[in-house]
Design an enzyme around this catalytic site. Structure first.
Site, PDB file in Angstrom:
ATOM      1  N   ASP A   1       6.213  11.676  12.580  1.00 20.88           N
ATOM      2  CA  ASP A   1       6.665  10.305  12.341  1.00 20.88           C
ATOM      3  C   ASP A   1       6.703   9.956  10.858  1.00 20.88           C
ATOM      4  O   ASP A   1       7.036   8.813  10.507  1.00 20.88           O
ATOM      5  CB  ASP A   1       5.773   9.303  13.087  1.00 20.88           C
ATOM      6  CG  ASP A   1       4.336   9.303  12.582  1.00 20.88           C
ATOM      7  OD1 ASP A   1       3.842  10.387  12.200  1.00 20.88           O
ATOM      8  OD2 ASP A   1       3.720   8.227  12.563  1.00 20.88           O
TER       9      ASP A   1
ATOM     10  N   ASP B   1       3.243  16.784  15.633  1.00 19.33           N
ATOM     11  CA  ASP B   1       2.249  16.029  14.871  1.00 19.33           C
ATOM     12  C   ASP B   1       1.346  15.325  15.881  1.00 19.33           C
ATOM     13  O   ASP B   1       1.676  15.212  17.071  1.00 19.33           O
ATOM     14  CB  ASP B   1       2.977  15.028  13.969  1.00 19.33           C
ATOM     15  CG  ASP B   1       2.038  14.085  13.244  1.00 19.33           C
ATOM     16  OD1 ASP B   1       0.977  14.551  12.783  1.00 19.33           O
ATOM     17  OD2 ASP B   1       2.352  12.890  13.146  1.00 19.33           O
TER      18      ASP B   1
END
Length: 218
Positions: free
Chosen positions: A185, A20
């Protein structure tokens, strides 16, 4: 640089890592965007956009079904002021913080042991702003060269946590799901990756990606 098995279980078979962007490689603070939108008259921005959920307006921007001008027009309809395009873009981009050099150095080492990819829910406003920042501090082409390929949600028309975007990356690069780790996250994105059949690691604060790798070879 390899995955630390004490942090990432079942890491011995991993050959590919999908990272990410915000909150994993670069720093991000959603509260800063909330604060900036309040300054231009959108007091309830934190009710319509957070890390965990957002209204359809932001989803559509992130999959490219509306353009920046449509987005700005819809934002103005929520306001009691008439901010400029630049003021809206600046408020929307306030969440984007610095890209620590140590994380770039980490990626340079990680790519020696794994095929690495970038997969980000993002939009043309953010990419335009951050690309200029990256080019200034690191060199944009050098940054893109860290990855086998970079995937932005607004370019592929898909977004996390939907299984389809993970399948898209896997299929386009002929990867094996059992050999691929996704790092994010946001828990709902992790759940999407697991549903798609990938391995996944939830990078929960204050843990940073540097802490889940160690020196060594596969």
């Amino acid at each position: 640089m390899i995955l630390d098995p004490s942090k990432v279980t079942d890491s011995s078979n991993i050959k590919n890592i999908i990272f990410d962007w915000g909150g994993v490689i670069s720093n991000i603070d959603y509260n800063k965007t909330v604060e900036e939108f309040k300054k231009i008259g959108l007091d309830n921005f934190d009710e319509i956009y957070t890390q965990l959920k957002q209204t359809d307006l932001f989803d559509r921007l992130e999959i490219g079904t509306i353009d920046p001008q449509d987005f700005r027009t819809q934002i103005r309809k929520m306001l009691n002021q008439n901010p400029t395009n630049e003021e809206i873009d600046a408020a929307w981009s306030a969440m984007l913080l610095e890209l620590p050099q140590e994380r770039l150095s980490l990626l340079e080492k990680v790519k020696e042991s794994y095929r690495i990819f970038l997969l980000s829910n993002t939009n043309i406003i953010h990419v335009s702003r951050y690309s200029k920042y990256i080019d200034k501090v690191y060199g944009f082409e050098k940054f893109k060269g860290l990855f086998q390929k970079v995937y932005y949600s607004h370019e592929v028309g898909l977004r996390k946590p939907h299984v389809e975007i993970f399948d898209f990356v896997i299929n386009e690069n002929n990867l094996k799901k059992t050999e691929t780790l996704f790092i994010d996250d946001t828990m709902q994105h992790i759940e999407g990756a697991l549903k798609a059949g990938l391995h996944a690691f939830h990078l929960k604060k204050p843990l940073q990606i540097i802490e889940i790798f160690k020196n060594g070879t596969n």
